[in-house]
Scaffold this active site. Structure first.
Site, PDB file in Angstrom:
ATOM      1  N   ASP A  66      41.420  29.641  35.004  1.00  0.00           N
ATOM      2  CA  ASP A  66      41.007  28.649  36.026  1.00  0.00           C
ATOM      3  C   ASP A  66      39.910  27.736  35.483  1.00  0.00           C
ATOM      4  O   ASP A  66      40.224  26.692  34.939  1.00  0.00           O
ATOM      5  CB  ASP A  66      40.779  29.247  37.425  1.00  0.00           C
ATOM      6  CG  ASP A  66      39.633  30.235  37.540  1.00  0.00           C
ATOM      7  OD1 ASP A  66      38.948  30.511  36.549  1.00  0.00           O
ATOM      8  OD2 ASP A  66      39.428  30.718  38.666  1.00  0.00           O
ATOM      9  N   ARG A  81      46.248  44.419  42.665  1.00  0.00           N
ATOM     10  CA  ARG A  81      46.763  44.271  41.296  1.00  0.00           C
ATOM     11  C   ARG A  81      48.162  44.859  41.128  1.00  0.00           C
ATOM     12  O   ARG A  81      48.918  44.462  40.259  1.00  0.00           O
ATOM     13  CB  ARG A  81      45.851  44.989  40.297  1.00  0.00           C
ATOM     14  CG  ARG A  81      44.476  44.383  40.127  1.00  0.00           C
ATOM     15  CD  ARG A  81      43.830  44.963  38.876  1.00  0.00           C
ATOM     16  NE  ARG A  81      42.389  44.803  38.853  1.00  0.00           N
ATOM     17  CZ  ARG A  81      41.751  43.701  38.446  1.00  0.00           C
ATOM     18  NH1 ARG A  81      42.449  42.663  38.038  1.00  0.00           N
ATOM     19  NH2 ARG A  81      40.441  43.652  38.444  1.00  0.00           N
TER      20      ARG A  81
HETATM   21  N1  HPA Z   1      42.917  35.341  41.928  1.00  0.00           N
HETATM   22  C1  HPA Z   1      42.409  36.445  41.355  1.00  0.00           C
HETATM   23  N2  HPA Z   1      41.586  36.408  40.303  1.00  0.00           N
HETATM   24  C2  HPA Z   1      41.250  35.193  39.815  1.00  0.00           C
HETATM   25  C3  HPA Z   1      41.748  34.007  40.377  1.00  0.00           C
HETATM   26  C4  HPA Z   1      42.631  34.073  41.488  1.00  0.00           C
HETATM   27  O1  HPA Z   1      43.109  33.075  42.062  1.00  0.00           O
HETATM   28  N3  HPA Z   1      41.236  32.986  39.636  1.00  0.00           N
HETATM   29  C5  HPA Z   1      40.443  33.568  38.699  1.00  0.00           C
HETATM   30  N4  HPA Z   1      40.448  34.888  38.781  1.00  0.00           N
END
Ligand code: HPA
Ligand code: MG
Length: 176
Positions: A105, A167
């Site tokens: 990100d 997860r």
């Molecule tokens: N979700 C989970 N973990 C993350 C995200 C996300 O959108 N972006 C960065 N780490």
């Protein structure tokens, strides 16, 4: 079906079948890249565990696989956040390295990892990220292999967590 995790509600975003299709494409691109070379896949835990397992089942030519973890801690006031790479137990000298990430990100984590890897004399380095949020990205490192370019909204599932949960989900959900 909506999904509730702790205080947040999520809606279905990307199915297991769609994920598998893009992973097969990435595995094929990697095969084409490396031909007779033996790359080292460096899997960034925890988030990339599921992506790595599926990607590497489709990558069937000789390869090394190892796992690293990024510890992020507050440094001094001037250094701000410091990222440390833990568990790097392979000699990367003269190796083709593929960093396997669940999501890129802002890009600060992947940039920190690259800087550590670059202190070794690698032959090449690429990044394979299942998800990429272009609107959030502030760095310059090229993300060579991307499964999905997605909007800057929070997602869970397929390795990604919300407050340590989610997860284990085989598909990806987006925050409602
Ligand atoms: N979700 C989970 N973990 C993350 C995200 C996300 O959108 N972006 C960065 N780490
Ligand atoms: Mg990650």
């Amino acid at each position: 079906m909506e999904l509730q995790i702790l205080d947040k509600t999520f809606v279905p975003f990307i199915s297991a079948a769609e994920i598998d299709k893009e992973i097969q494409r990435i595995a094929k691109d990697l095969h084409n890249n490396f031909q007779n070379e033996v790359p080292v896949f460096l899997v960034v835990l925890n988030g990339a565990f599921m992506f790595a397992a599926d990607l590497l089942k489709h990558y069937t030519t000789p390869a090394q696989v190892s796992f690293v973890k990024v510890a992020s801690y507050q440094g001094t006031e001037t250094t701000g956040k410091v990222n440390q790479l833990l568990g790097l137990d392979v000699d990367l000298t003269n190796k083709h390295v593929v960093i396997v990430e669940d999501i890129v990100d802002t890009g600060t984590t992947i940039t920190a990892i690259q800087q550590v890897i670059n202190t070794q004399k690698v032959k090449s380095m690429q990044v394979a990220a299942l998800f990429f949020k272009p609107e959030a990205y502030t760095q310059t490192v090229e993300i060579s292999h991307v499964g999905f370019r997605i909007p800057n909204k929070f997602i869970v599932g397929y390795g990604l967590d919300y407050n340590k949960q989610g997860r284990n989900l085989p598909e990806v959900y987006q925050i409602k």
